[in-house]
Design a protein around this motif. Sequence first.
Motif, PDB file in Angstrom:
ATOM      1  N   ASN A   1       0.935  -1.145   0.039  1.00 40.71           N
ATOM      2  CA  ASN A   1      -0.159  -0.175  -0.107  1.00 40.71           C
ATOM      3  C   ASN A   1       0.850   1.177   0.018  1.00 40.71           C
ATOM      4  N   LYS A   2       0.328   2.148  -0.555  1.00 41.14           N
ATOM      5  CA  LYS A   2       1.272   3.448  -1.008  1.00 41.14           C
ATOM      6  C   LYS A   2       1.011   3.898   0.651  1.00 41.14           C
ATOM      7  N   MET A   3       2.337   4.894   0.673  1.00 40.36           N
ATOM      8  CA  MET A   3       2.151   5.809   2.028  1.00 40.36           C
ATOM      9  C   MET A   3       1.345   6.821   1.725  1.00 40.36           C
ATOM     10  N   ALA A   4       0.539   7.050   2.948  1.00 37.27           N
ATOM     11  CA  ALA A   4      -0.190   8.382   3.193  1.00 37.27           C
ATOM     12  C   ALA A   4       0.983   9.555   2.848  1.00 37.27           C
ATOM     13  N   PRO A   5       0.379  10.449   2.106  1.00 34.84           N
ATOM     14  CA  PRO A   5       1.287  11.430   2.025  1.00 34.84           C
ATOM     15  C   PRO A   5       1.980  12.203   3.227  1.00 34.84           C
ATOM     16  N   LEU A   6       2.965  12.506   3.380  1.00 38.53           N
ATOM     17  CA  LEU A   6       3.619  13.261   4.341  1.00 38.53           C
ATOM     18  C   LEU A   6       4.113  14.645   3.918  1.00 38.53           C
ATOM     19  N   ASN A   7       3.612  15.550   4.395  1.00 34.00           N
ATOM     20  CA  ASN A   7       4.005  17.142   4.109  1.00 34.00           C
ATOM     21  C   ASN A   7       4.681  17.436   5.167  1.00 34.00           C
ATOM     22  N   TYR A   8       5.936  18.284   5.085  1.00 34.28           N
ATOM     23  CA  TYR A   8       6.683  18.510   5.788  1.00 34.28           C
ATOM     24  C   TYR A   8       7.317  20.070   5.592  1.00 34.28           C
ATOM     25  N   LYS A   9       7.363  20.835   6.586  1.00 39.48           N
ATOM     26  CA  LYS A   9       7.918  22.090   6.292  1.00 39.48           C
ATOM     27  C   LYS A   9       9.300  22.308   7.089  1.00 39.48           C
ATOM     28  N   PHE A  10      10.373  22.236   6.227  1.00 38.04           N
ATOM     29  CA  PHE A  10      11.773  22.387   6.625  1.00 38.04           C
ATOM     30  C   PHE A  10      12.202  23.708   7.037  1.00 38.04           C
ATOM     31  N   LYS A  11      12.368  24.261   8.309  1.00 37.81           N
ATOM     32  CA  LYS A  11      12.701  25.224   8.862  1.00 37.81           C
ATOM     33  C   LYS A  11      14.173  25.447   9.292  1.00 37.81           C
ATOM     34  N   GLN A  12      14.914  24.355   9.191  1.00 40.41           N
ATOM     35  CA  GLN A  12      16.138  24.310   9.456  1.00 40.41           C
ATOM     36  C   GLN A  12      17.249  23.138   8.593  1.00 40.41           C
ATOM     37  N   PHE A  13      18.376  23.244   8.538  1.00 40.12           N
ATOM     38  CA  PHE A  13      19.126  22.242   8.099  1.00 40.12           C
ATOM     39  C   PHE A  13      20.074  21.811   9.168  1.00 40.12           C
ATOM     40  N   THR A  14      20.589  20.545   9.011  1.00 49.45           N
ATOM     41  CA  THR A  14      21.634  20.329  10.303  1.00 49.45           C
ATOM     42  C   THR A  14      22.994  19.824   9.671  1.00 49.45           C
ATOM     43  N   LEU A  15      24.192  19.781  10.413  1.00 56.88           N
ATOM     44  CA  LEU A  15      25.392  19.154  10.199  1.00 56.88           C
ATOM     45  C   LEU A  15      25.467  17.847  10.914  1.00 56.88           C
ATOM     46  N   PHE A  16      25.422  16.836  10.496  1.00 56.02           N
ATOM     47  CA  PHE A  16      25.433  15.532  11.060  1.00 56.02           C
ATOM     48  C   PHE A  16      26.891  14.827  11.096  1.00 56.02           C
ATOM     49  N   HIS A  17      27.053  14.036  12.268  1.00 56.79           N
ATOM     50  CA  HIS A  17      28.224  13.059  12.285  1.00 56.79           C
ATOM     51  C   HIS A  17      27.702  11.653  12.086  1.00 56.79           C
ATOM     52  N   SER A  18      28.153  11.085  11.015  1.00 58.41           N
ATOM     53  CA  SER A  18      27.811   9.507  10.836  1.00 58.41           C
ATOM     54  C   SER A  18      28.921   8.752  11.584  1.00 58.41           C
ATOM     55  N   THR A  19      28.461   7.890  12.745  1.00 59.98           N
ATOM     56  CA  THR A  19      29.338   7.234  13.350  1.00 59.98           C
ATOM     57  C   THR A  19      28.544   5.968  13.979  1.00 59.98           C
ATOM     58  N   ARG A  20      29.490   5.236  14.617  1.00 59.39           N
ATOM     59  CA  ARG A  20      28.768   3.725  15.357  1.00 59.39           C
ATOM     60  C   ARG A  20      28.925   4.191  16.821  1.00 59.39           C
ATOM     61  N   ILE A  21      27.567   3.721  17.061  1.00 57.18           N
ATOM     62  CA  ILE A  21      27.341   3.869  18.693  1.00 57.18           C
ATOM     63  C   ILE A  21      26.865   2.628  19.088  1.00 57.18           C
ATOM     64  N   ASP A  22      27.570   1.906  19.821  1.00 60.22           N
ATOM     65  CA  ASP A  22      27.185   0.427  20.263  1.00 60.22           C
ATOM     66  C   ASP A  22      26.980  -0.449  19.122  1.00 60.22           C
ATOM     67  N   ASN A  23      28.006  -0.312  17.960  1.00 61.22           N
ATOM     68  CA  ASN A  23      28.033  -1.063  16.865  1.00 61.22           C
ATOM     69  C   ASN A  23      26.755  -0.539  15.966  1.00 61.22           C
ATOM     70  N   GLN A  24      26.117   0.231  16.024  1.00 62.37           N
ATOM     71  CA  GLN A  24      24.937   0.608  15.441  1.00 62.37           C
ATOM     72  C   GLN A  24      25.207   1.982  14.565  1.00 62.37           C
ATOM     73  N   LEU A  25      24.972   2.052  13.257  1.00 61.38           N
ATOM     74  CA  LEU A  25      25.078   3.394  12.531  1.00 61.38           C
ATOM     75  C   LEU A  25      24.290   4.296  13.484  1.00 61.38           C
ATOM     76  N   THR A  26      24.705   5.619  13.611  1.00 60.90           N
ATOM     77  CA  THR A  26      23.829   6.492  14.141  1.00 60.90           C
ATOM     78  C   THR A  26      24.433   8.107  13.501  1.00 60.90           C
ATOM     79  N   TYR A  27      23.380   8.846  13.405  1.00 65.33           N
ATOM     80  CA  TYR A  27      23.636  10.194  12.762  1.00 65.33           C
ATOM     81  C   TYR A  27      23.491  11.016  14.124  1.00 65.33           C
ATOM     82  N   VAL A  28      24.500  11.847  14.461  1.00 61.83           N
ATOM     83  CA  VAL A  28      24.410  12.639  15.584  1.00 61.83           C
ATOM     84  C   VAL A  28      24.531  14.057  15.039  1.00 61.83           C
ATOM     85  N   PRO A  29      23.297  14.692  15.335  1.00 57.05           N
ATOM     86  CA  PRO A  29      23.325  16.001  15.030  1.00 57.05           C
ATOM     87  C   PRO A  29      24.509  17.027  15.656  1.00 57.05           C
ATOM     88  N   ILE A  30      25.240  17.782  15.131  1.00 54.47           N
ATOM     89  CA  ILE A  30      26.385  18.556  15.634  1.00 54.47           C
ATOM     90  C   ILE A  30      25.731  19.795  15.734  1.00 54.47           C
TER      91      ILE A  30
END
Length: 176
Positions: free
Chosen positions: A141-170
């Motif tokens: 089934n197709k996803m019900a549309p998601l409408n989202y207003k972006f009011k910011q952007f983010t610098l992320f650090h892609s790292t592993r925490i407890d052996n799981q890929l995690t994107y940490v906002p900087i």
Amino acid sequence: MSDITKRLFFGLALDEHSKTHIYNWLTRDVKTYRPLINKNNLHLTLAFLGNVNANDEKRYISYAEQIKAKSFALSFGDTGYWQQTGIFYLRPSGIPKQLDMLASSLRNKSHKLATYHNPFAFNPHITLVRGAKRQEPTVYNKMAPLNYKFKQFTLFHSTRIDNQLTYVPIQHFSLL
């Protein structure tokens, strides 16, 4: 100068409600033999920066603080699939010029600082499944549309925490 680097990217974060909307649909209406992306990692990448040292990280932050881009809205509901990489994703119904200009600016800065040059054109999407090269995920089934207003952007650090890929906002940067 330190030799320590971080794997960084600029992206558009989603709020918890939007992540839950996407993840509930994924677990209910999509069948895949590959694991789903971690719910907390759902985002739209603007510019991948590669492995960045502390000095270049500061340059990126300084540059991003000076950007005067307008906020914009996106509507997600359609999926796509790149067979060569096995990436199954959500794509927006349109690309506002504000989004394209923001991504271009950040990608160009990455090229100027020589941390990473992406050879592919900007193709906004939210990755849902990686490595599904053998078979495209099945959407019941197709996803019900998601409408989202972006009011910011983010610098992320892609790292592993407890052996799981995690994107940490900087750091977050406001859009006008």
